[in-house]
Design an enzyme around this catalytic site. Structure first.
Site, PDB file in Angstrom:
ATOM      1  N   SER A   1     -13.844  78.420  33.123  1.00 48.28           N
ATOM      2  CA  SER A   1     -12.601  78.323  32.362  1.00 48.28           C
ATOM      3  C   SER A   1     -11.931  76.962  32.564  1.00 48.28           C
ATOM      4  O   SER A   1     -12.534  75.936  32.286  1.00 48.28           O
ATOM      5  CB  SER A   1     -11.671  79.478  32.744  1.00 48.28           C
TER       6      SER A   1
ATOM      7  N   ASP B   1     -15.799  83.528  22.835  1.00 49.06           N
ATOM      8  CA  ASP B   1     -15.090  83.531  24.106  1.00 49.06           C
ATOM      9  C   ASP B   1     -13.750  84.255  23.953  1.00 49.06           C
ATOM     10  O   ASP B   1     -12.940  83.910  23.081  1.00 49.06           O
ATOM     11  CB  ASP B   1     -14.852  82.089  24.562  1.00 49.06           C
TER      12      ASP B   1
ATOM     13  N   HIS C   1     -15.207  86.115  29.033  1.00 47.73           N
ATOM     14  CA  HIS C   1     -14.751  84.794  29.438  1.00 47.73           C
ATOM     15  C   HIS C   1     -15.211  84.562  30.872  1.00 47.73           C
ATOM     16  O   HIS C   1     -14.794  85.277  31.777  1.00 47.73           O
ATOM     17  CB  HIS C   1     -13.221  84.723  29.344  1.00 47.73           C
TER      18      HIS C   1
END
Length: 398
Positions: A183, A279, A349
């Site tokens: 991330s 995502d 994610h």
């Protein structure tokens, strides 16, 4: 009103990242559970501190066998904060993304696992998780500290001191090294890729593999770029411009230089992009942010894509097309040795830290190969495949 909307976005970002962190910590993988946290107390005197002024931290599980001189450095994710208010939320949350005082040990699973069956490519390497606590992908460096809030924007200094610590522990003699991240940490792995390469011997095999860090600059459901404002405020608050690639900041607004599609073409070190074309964070915050969804029509769809209407599924497919276009733009004309990729359709994610996604669930595989297999093949140059899921063109539950 715009400021309130962006602050709400930041709060939602924290919630999303906190949920991801919980999933990571609860993952019952075969990897080691008992990797201690090292707090760099000496870094405080150098001003290399978390948002609240507490010392930076990392976790290091030492390599063994033929992996003693090989290193995997993973940058933890944790979202971003773009305002004083949102950064204070970070400091006060119990997930430790704004303060090392609140950090718990992360379970080493997936790409951090010490078991060959769980992590065939890197199980016996030195595996390090650089803990995240700065709110700006380790790019900030503001000398002045606000006495009213005691907030410190010093992420770039944190990256430097942790790297110096690891270099002294043997990273400076690494035969192989891989910089990864999830991330906002995945974005940092892209931003720091060439700098990481420059810190290591010329003889070292060095590559980078961002996970869920390829955030794309595309229009949202209102036809605007609301998320761009968020990135712009982060860069301004943390003074990130000085640590962003000059090849980008010399051509466009600094806030745009948080988007990999505008910085990856100039990166000289080999990069392997791990991402979903759907995502979940990007769908929720870039495609359908709250300020673009005035009538709250997307809440159920964003929570679970099986609840999406036909029209929403078509818009999700359009986002996939936009994502792949932005990805190819960033990849440029590099061959697969320099630019590998694993792009599946999971509505998730960050996948490398979760055992079921990294080396397990069939739904997350491409060509019947797991991320772990494809990444290690690419790193060792056994196979330089660029894989994109063209079989499932709508989001999958993985």
């Amino acid at each position: 009103m715009a400021s309130n909307s962006v602050t709400k976005m930041a709060a939602f970002t924290i919630l999303c990242q906190w949920l991801c962190l919980i999933l990571l910590m609860l993952s019952r993988a075969e990897g080691s559970d008992k990797v201690n946290i090292t707090f760099l107390e000496s870094a405080v005197a150098r001003g290399a501190v978390c948002l609240d002024g507490s010392p930076p931290a990392y976790q290091h599980d030492k390599g063994f066998g033929d992996g003693v001189d090989k290193w995997l450095i993973h940058i933890q994710g944790g979202g971003w904060c773009e305002s004083t208010e949102s950064c204070l939320l970070y400091v006060n949350k119990t997930n430790g993304v704004g303060s090392s005082k609140l950090m718990n040990k992360l379970r080493f699973s997936g790409i951090y696992s010490s078991k060959q069956t769980s992590n065939p490519g890197f199980y016996n390497w030195n595996r390090v998780v650089m803990r995240y606590c700065d709110g700006a992908s380790f790019t900030g460096d503001v000398e002045k500290v606000d006495p009213a809030t005691n907030l410190h924007y010093r992420g770039a200094r944190i990256f430097t001191v942790i790297m110096e610590e690891l270099l002294a522990q043997g990273l400076n003699n690494a035969s192989s090294a891989l910089l990864t991240g999830c991330s906002s940490g995945g974005l940092a792995a892209i931003l720091y890729c060439d700098k990481f390469r420059a810190m290591l011997p010329a003889t070292s095999q060095v590559k980078c593999a961002p996970d869920a860090g390829y955030f794309v600059h595309v229009r949202d459901i209102s036809g605007k770029h609301h998320f761009q404002m968020f990135f712009t405020k982060i860069v301004k608050l943390h003074n990130s411009k000085i640590n962003l690639p000059s090849s980008c900041t010399s051509k466009m607004k600094p806030g745009l230089c948080f988007y990999p599609q505008f910085i990856l073409p100039e990166i000289k070190t080999p990069v392997f992009v791990i991402n979903s074309a759907y995502d979940s964070y990007q769908v929720q915050n870039i495609l359908a942010p709250e300020e673009a969804d005035k009538h709250d029509l997307w809440s159920a769809c964003k929570l679970n894509t099986t609840s999406c209407t036909g029209t929403q599924l078509l818009r999700l497919y359009d986002f996939r097309v936009d994502f792949l276009r932005a990805l190819r733009s960033g990849m440029g004309k590099f061959n697969s040795t320099m630019r590998g990729m694993f792009i599946n359709s999971c509505y998730s994610h960050c996948q490398t830290g979760t055992q079921s996604n990294y080396l397990g669930a069939p739904a997350s595989k491409l060509d019947n190969k797991a991320i772990a297999e494809v990444l290690s093949d690419w790193f060792y140059e056994r196979n330089t495949t660029q894989l994109i899921d063209h079989q499932y063109i709508l989001p999958r539950q993985c």
